[in-house]
Design a protein around this motif. Structure first.
Motif, PDB file in Angstrom:
ATOM      1  N   THR A   1       1.039   4.255  -2.770  1.00 58.56           N
ATOM      2  CA  THR A   1       0.825   5.662  -2.414  1.00 58.56           C
ATOM      3  C   THR A   1       1.999   6.530  -2.866  1.00 58.56           C
ATOM      4  OG1 THR A   1      -0.504   4.977  -0.526  1.00 58.56           O
ATOM      5  CG2 THR A   1       0.323   7.231  -0.494  1.00 58.56           C
ATOM      6  N   ASP A   2       3.219   6.023  -2.636  1.00 58.60           N
ATOM      7  CA  ASP A   2       4.410   6.779  -3.046  1.00 58.60           C
ATOM      8  C   ASP A   2       4.466   6.938  -4.567  1.00 58.60           C
ATOM      9  OD1 ASP A   2       5.095   6.848  -0.395  1.00 58.60           O
ATOM     10  OD2 ASP A   2       6.685   5.337  -0.536  1.00 58.60           O
TER      11      ASP A   2
ATOM     12  N   HIS B   1       0.841  -1.212   0.000  1.00 59.44           N
ATOM     13  CA  HIS B   1       0.000   0.000   0.000  1.00 59.44           C
ATOM     14  C   HIS B   1       0.871   1.254   0.000  1.00 59.44           C
ATOM     15  CE1 HIS B   1      -4.343  -1.295   1.175  1.00 59.44           C
ATOM     16  NE2 HIS B   1      -3.775  -2.216   0.445  1.00 59.44           N
ATOM     17  N   GLN B   2       1.911   1.233   0.832  1.00 60.10           N
ATOM     18  CA  GLN B   2       2.789   2.405   0.910  1.00 60.10           C
ATOM     19  C   GLN B   2       3.496   2.639  -0.425  1.00 60.10           C
ATOM     20  OE1 GLN B   2       2.972   4.507   3.651  1.00 60.10           O
ATOM     21  NE2 GLN B   2       3.913   5.791   2.070  1.00 60.10           N
TER      22      GLN B   2
ATOM     23  N   ASP C   1      -2.518  14.784  -1.167  1.00 57.04           N
ATOM     24  CA  ASP C   1      -2.849  13.580  -1.945  1.00 57.04           C
ATOM     25  C   ASP C   1      -4.349  13.344  -2.062  1.00 57.04           C
ATOM     26  OD1 ASP C   1      -0.111  13.081  -1.961  1.00 57.04           O
ATOM     27  OD2 ASP C   1      -0.241  11.841  -0.162  1.00 57.04           O
TER      28      ASP C   1
ATOM     29  N   SER D   1       1.998   9.458  -5.846  1.00 56.79           N
ATOM     30  CA  SER D   1       2.322  10.871  -5.616  1.00 56.79           C
ATOM     31  C   SER D   1       3.515  11.296  -6.465  1.00 56.79           C
ATOM     32  CB  SER D   1       2.512  11.166  -4.133  1.00 56.79           C
ATOM     33  OG  SER D   1       3.770  10.774  -3.716  1.00 56.79           O
TER      34      SER D   1
ATOM     35  N   VAL E   1      -7.104  10.587  -4.616  1.00 57.60           N
ATOM     36  CA  VAL E   1      -8.165   9.608  -4.350  1.00 57.60           C
ATOM     37  C   VAL E   1      -9.354   9.858  -5.278  1.00 57.60           C
ATOM     38  CG1 VAL E   1      -9.855   8.815  -2.655  1.00 57.60           C
ATOM     39  CG2 VAL E   1      -7.486   9.193  -1.972  1.00 57.60           C
TER      40      VAL E   1
ATOM     41  N   ARG F   1      -7.762   3.689   2.550  1.00 52.96           N
ATOM     42  CA  ARG F   1      -7.475   5.062   2.944  1.00 52.96           C
ATOM     43  C   ARG F   1      -8.756   5.824   3.308  1.00 52.96           C
ATOM     44  NH1 ARG F   1      -3.514   9.179   0.716  1.00 52.96           N
ATOM     45  NH2 ARG F   1      -4.568  11.107   1.202  1.00 52.96           N
TER      46      ARG F   1
ATOM     47  N   VAL G   1      -6.242   0.168  -2.149  1.00 54.99           N
ATOM     48  CA  VAL G   1      -5.515   1.245  -1.473  1.00 54.99           C
ATOM     49  C   VAL G   1      -6.455   2.427  -1.202  1.00 54.99           C
ATOM     50  CG1 VAL G   1      -3.688   2.981  -1.745  1.00 54.99           C
ATOM     51  CG2 VAL G   1      -3.259   0.602  -2.399  1.00 54.99           C
TER      52      VAL G   1
END
Lengths: 188, 188
Positions: free
Chosen positions: A26-27, A22-23, A103, A30, A107, A71, A67
């Motif tokens: 997300t990275d 998941h991280q 961020d 972005s 979404v 979130r 993800v």
């Protein structure tokens, strides 16, 4: 839950892989935006095998949707304040904070991007929206059970969520507390 | 105007290049989706030099925005029926027909895609939306001049356009005449 607790309990490795994947997603979102990375790149970033990702999520679209849902559920849980008015105001304020925060636009853009991403994307987007709409419907059902005159979930989508989503997507921000309360007032 | 008329009048070559470039963009969007082609590919498809496109539009984002605006103005012109009620119903029905028709989703997705496409995309998206909002405001100003109690353009965005855009993006279709009239009734 911190990393130590996660590692000690049964299923700890599985939870750790999920958190790391998941991280990584997300990275990458972005850094590059949606649609600009592969399952292989997520796996490399998370330090897991490609096959672990395919086995658990099946495809990139389902992973992206997972993800986003995780979130949303963590940051914009459905409130239960005891009144429809309180629930809707809290919910609208939470969603506004989420989609205008760091961020946050990502979404909203994910939900939109999934719908243009072939059949797997459509399915993942439908599943994500269906789950959030189901949660919203539960909140409205509780109000009906208390005898309150609640709108349906599509009414909330049309007149509270849609205006906020479109304003964020079109860059018409900030969403002020007065504006958000005005949307709720108009619906109720 | 047909191709023959366009070729004969002064500026005919310019108009022909514009038409060919617009058609190339529309074709590439429907084949590949937004963000999946370059200025060079548009130029090759249209049979013009890359430099012709850069000279006229400056960048891909401005070209995409120009295509979207030309299409919107051609297919969903602002109505002038003599009453606010008539104008809003006609406008809402036109927009619904456009965004649910062939390639209609592509126009909605363009507006969204531009906002995530760097500074040039943001600017092109802002220009596109500003022009359509200006046209909408003129329609509402005419109603005010007739003494009607008109909402502002952002109210129309929030409660007529946003719900329709989000429903199309999320695949919650069709937009029935009853649904569209209900949005107008609620706003008025």
């Amino acid at each position: 839950m911190n990393e130590g607790q996660r590692a000690r309990r049964p299923g700890g490795r599985s939870a750790r892989v999920t958190a790391e994947v998941h991280q990584a997603v997300t990275d990458l979102i972005s850094e590059r935006g949606y649609g600009n990375f592969t399952v292989g790149e997520v796996a490399a970033r998370a330090g897991v095998a490609d096959s672990s990702i395919y086995r658990r999520w099946g495809n990139l679209e389902t992973l992206l949707s997972d993800v986003a849902l995780t979130r949303l559920n963590a940051r914009s849980p459905m409130p239960d304040t005891g009144s429809l008015d309180g629930d809707l105001r809290t919910y609208a304020a939470n969603v506004a904070r989420e989609i205008t925060g760091p961020d946050g636009l990502a979404v909203v853009r994910l939900a939109v991007a999934l719908s243009g991403n072939g059949q797997q994307g459509l399915q993942a987007g439908d599943d994500l929206r269906a789950e959030r709409m189901r949660q919203l419907q539960s909140m409205l059902d509780r109000a009906r059970e208390r005898g309150e005159n609640a709108p349906d979930a599509l009414g909330v989508l049309d007149h509270i969520l849609a205006p906020m989503y479109i304003r964020v997507l079109f860059g018409i921000v900030p969403l002020t507390p007065d504006y958000i309360d005005g949307l709720v007032d108009r619906l109720l």
